[in-house]
Design a protein around this motif. Sequence first.
Motif, PDB file in Angstrom:
ATOM      1  N   HIS A   1     -55.484 -20.092 -12.649  1.00 52.95           N
ATOM      2  CA  HIS A   1     -55.510 -20.056 -11.183  1.00 52.95           C
ATOM      3  C   HIS A   1     -54.105 -19.739 -10.690  1.00 52.95           C
ATOM      4  CE1 HIS A   1     -54.213 -24.158 -12.196  1.00 52.95           C
ATOM      5  NE2 HIS A   1     -53.632 -24.195 -10.999  1.00 52.95           N
ATOM      6  N   ILE A   2     -53.982 -19.557  -9.387  1.00 56.56           N
ATOM      7  CA  ILE A   2     -52.675 -19.265  -8.781  1.00 56.56           C
ATOM      8  C   ILE A   2     -51.798 -20.510  -8.884  1.00 56.56           C
ATOM      9  CG2 ILE A   2     -51.474 -18.630  -6.660  1.00 56.56           C
ATOM     10  CD1 ILE A   2     -54.033 -17.126  -5.834  1.00 56.56           C
TER      11      ILE A   2
ATOM     12  N   GLY B   1     -48.413 -20.788  -7.960  1.00 57.67           N
ATOM     13  CA  GLY B   1     -47.287 -20.933  -7.034  1.00 57.67           C
ATOM     14  C   GLY B   1     -47.350 -22.181  -6.179  1.00 57.67           C
ATOM     15  N   PRO B   2     -48.470 -22.458  -5.502  1.00 59.20           N
ATOM     16  CA  PRO B   2     -48.533 -23.672  -4.671  1.00 59.20           C
ATOM     17  C   PRO B   2     -48.338 -24.958  -5.468  1.00 59.20           C
ATOM     18  CG  PRO B   2     -50.289 -22.147  -4.062  1.00 59.20           C
ATOM     19  CD  PRO B   2     -49.660 -21.602  -5.314  1.00 59.20           C
ATOM     20  N   GLU B   3     -48.830 -24.976  -6.703  1.00 59.81           N
ATOM     21  CA  GLU B   3     -48.675 -26.157  -7.544  1.00 59.81           C
ATOM     22  C   GLU B   3     -47.205 -26.385  -7.896  1.00 59.81           C
ATOM     23  OE1 GLU B   3     -50.682 -27.758 -11.720  1.00 59.81           O
ATOM     24  OE2 GLU B   3     -51.564 -26.072 -10.617  1.00 59.81           O
TER      25      GLU B   3
ATOM     26  N   ASP C   1     -36.629 -26.753  -8.309  1.00 54.15           N
ATOM     27  CA  ASP C   1     -37.611 -25.746  -8.698  1.00 54.15           C
ATOM     28  C   ASP C   1     -37.724 -25.652 -10.217  1.00 54.15           C
ATOM     29  OD1 ASP C   1     -38.120 -25.161  -6.051  1.00 54.15           O
ATOM     30  OD2 ASP C   1     -36.754 -23.454  -5.982  1.00 54.15           O
TER      31      ASP C   1
ATOM     32  N   HIS D   1     -50.555 -35.417  -5.869  1.00 52.03           N
ATOM     33  CA  HIS D   1     -50.171 -34.229  -5.100  1.00 52.03           C
ATOM     34  C   HIS D   1     -50.465 -32.910  -5.806  1.00 52.03           C
ATOM     35  CE1 HIS D   1     -47.800 -37.416  -3.115  1.00 52.03           C
ATOM     36  NE2 HIS D   1     -47.885 -36.652  -2.045  1.00 52.03           N
ATOM     37  N   LEU D   2     -50.664 -32.952  -7.108  1.00 52.81           N
ATOM     38  CA  LEU D   2     -50.902 -31.726  -7.865  1.00 52.81           C
ATOM     39  C   LEU D   2     -52.382 -31.634  -8.217  1.00 52.81           C
ATOM     40  CD1 LEU D   2     -47.872 -31.774 -10.344  1.00 52.81           C
ATOM     41  CD2 LEU D   2     -48.012 -30.765  -8.056  1.00 52.81           C
TER      42      LEU D   2
ATOM     43  N   THR E   1     -44.659 -25.303  -6.154  1.00 51.62           N
ATOM     44  CA  THR E   1     -43.974 -25.666  -4.909  1.00 51.62           C
ATOM     45  C   THR E   1     -44.155 -27.142  -4.609  1.00 51.62           C
ATOM     46  OG1 THR E   1     -44.267 -23.430  -4.027  1.00 51.62           O
ATOM     47  CG2 THR E   1     -43.836 -25.195  -2.432  1.00 51.62           C
ATOM     48  N   ALA E   2     -45.378 -27.644  -4.783  1.00 50.86           N
ATOM     49  CA  ALA E   2     -45.635 -29.064  -4.539  1.00 50.86           C
ATOM     50  C   ALA E   2     -44.845 -29.933  -5.509  1.00 50.86           C
ATOM     51  CB  ALA E   2     -47.133 -29.345  -4.659  1.00 50.86           C
TER      52      ALA E   2
ATOM     53  N   GLU F   1     -41.248 -30.207  -4.434  1.00 43.38           N
ATOM     54  CA  GLU F   1     -41.072 -31.140  -3.329  1.00 43.38           C
ATOM     55  C   GLU F   1     -41.083 -32.586  -3.826  1.00 43.38           C
ATOM     56  OE1 GLU F   1     -40.154 -30.382  -0.231  1.00 43.38           O
ATOM     57  OE2 GLU F   1     -39.999 -28.400  -1.147  1.00 43.38           O
TER      58      GLU F   1
END
Length: 487
Positions: free
Chosen positions: A470-471, A473-475, A427, A462-463, A477-478, A481
Amino acid sequence: MTHRHVSAPGLRPRDVAAYAASYTGPQGTWMSIGGPDVTVLPVHLLPVLRGQADLERARAEGAVYGLTTGVGALRHVPVPDGVGTGERALRLWRSHAAGIGPELDDGLAGATMLVRLHQLLQGGSGAGPSLVEALAAAVASGAVPRLHRWGGIGTGDLTVLSELALTLVGELPWRSGSAPVADIADGDALPFISSNAMTIALGSLAVTRLGRLARAAEQVSALSHLALRGSVQAYDARVHAAKDDPAASGVAARLSALLDADARPSARVQDPFGLRAIPQVHSPLEEALEIAERALTAEIGASTENPLAVQGRALHHGQFVTQRLAATLDAARAAVAPAMTLSVARLSALLDPALSGLRPFLAEGPPASSGLMIVEYVASDLMAQVRTATAPVTSVRTVVSLGLEEHASHSTQAAWAVQDLVDLVPDLLACELVAAVRALRFDPERLVDCPARELFDIAAAHLPDVRPDHILGPELTAAAEIVRALA
């Protein structure tokens, strides 16, 4: 009297980690691992039979801790004659099976059984062949016991192994799969549970993964190096030939290879420490992990049961105290924090126009757009968590069993703390990776053709390339991973 199991003469932490990772699902199917490191071998019980005979001979000649006496502070209390075969073992296991807390996942439970089996086959425990054969059958079939986390303090995983013993003899249920019910011998009680198998398995999994994450950190740092137009002089082999530090030379060589370090223009005469000092800061982690691997390898292949059944005697000792393992895990964890501090420093540099030559916080859009400003806060939070997870355990004193056992290594806590780092580091590196990718997207000319570009291509696939606020968090998280996949 043989079963087949996944093992190797000289089992190493990476083998244990690979074995755990080979678990394929809730049905308890384990795959044999090909290659030179781990192969399917027969279980040879001759050392086990010899150890059992040694224990019986020692009992005939005098007191044997845990067999003719109680355990812990009850070491001087004799066990009454006439107790039925196996009853002593059941009573001890039942009293020590204080299972509480989270259940070990399938991979760790299986790795625990593998390590314990490998140790028992050394023959020093005195445990009987039926119990060892049942454990071998469980390992071969992929049966998974219900084992709980709490109870180990680095002087034997007594609670976990008591649960495993009771599962093998049919008193506790398997979580998945099964194995033939073992017969219980008189001398099985303490010999089977006198081990740190769960701690060793956990340490093997975590140290192996942390080592891979250390290499992933080098790859992420190489992308930041490109984005910040860093100088490759800090990684020059001539610099590192001037000092006897093989680990630092290794880090520098890998960075040079990632960056294809032919001379090219850099943005500064001298870079900030986040780029310039990577070899010096990462190399202690490399060395600490190597030392931890050696300590784990020694524990995996050792007969540390107390007492040790050998040459017709039961030798009472302190080999079960895993102080060396605790100290090496402490050192490895301590070396993580500085390396991650450099990651946070590179993130800050990427967000600073004075160092990046790009807009503040890599923002795009109207004036005062925040860009990746908040990512620095996220990274700082994670860095604080990393520092907490690197606190030493070897400075703590524990006294148990009416004061008889006045020391504990706490290697179990150290191993769990390494696992905490394995969870945190991806992370944290994700924060740097997101910033490096965005900076390179802003100025693609910095993305020269070199091996480090492979990580950019993976990340770019993937990004999302969304630059206005923008938000995030999902970026992130990806990106985390992606880092985990590198490890």
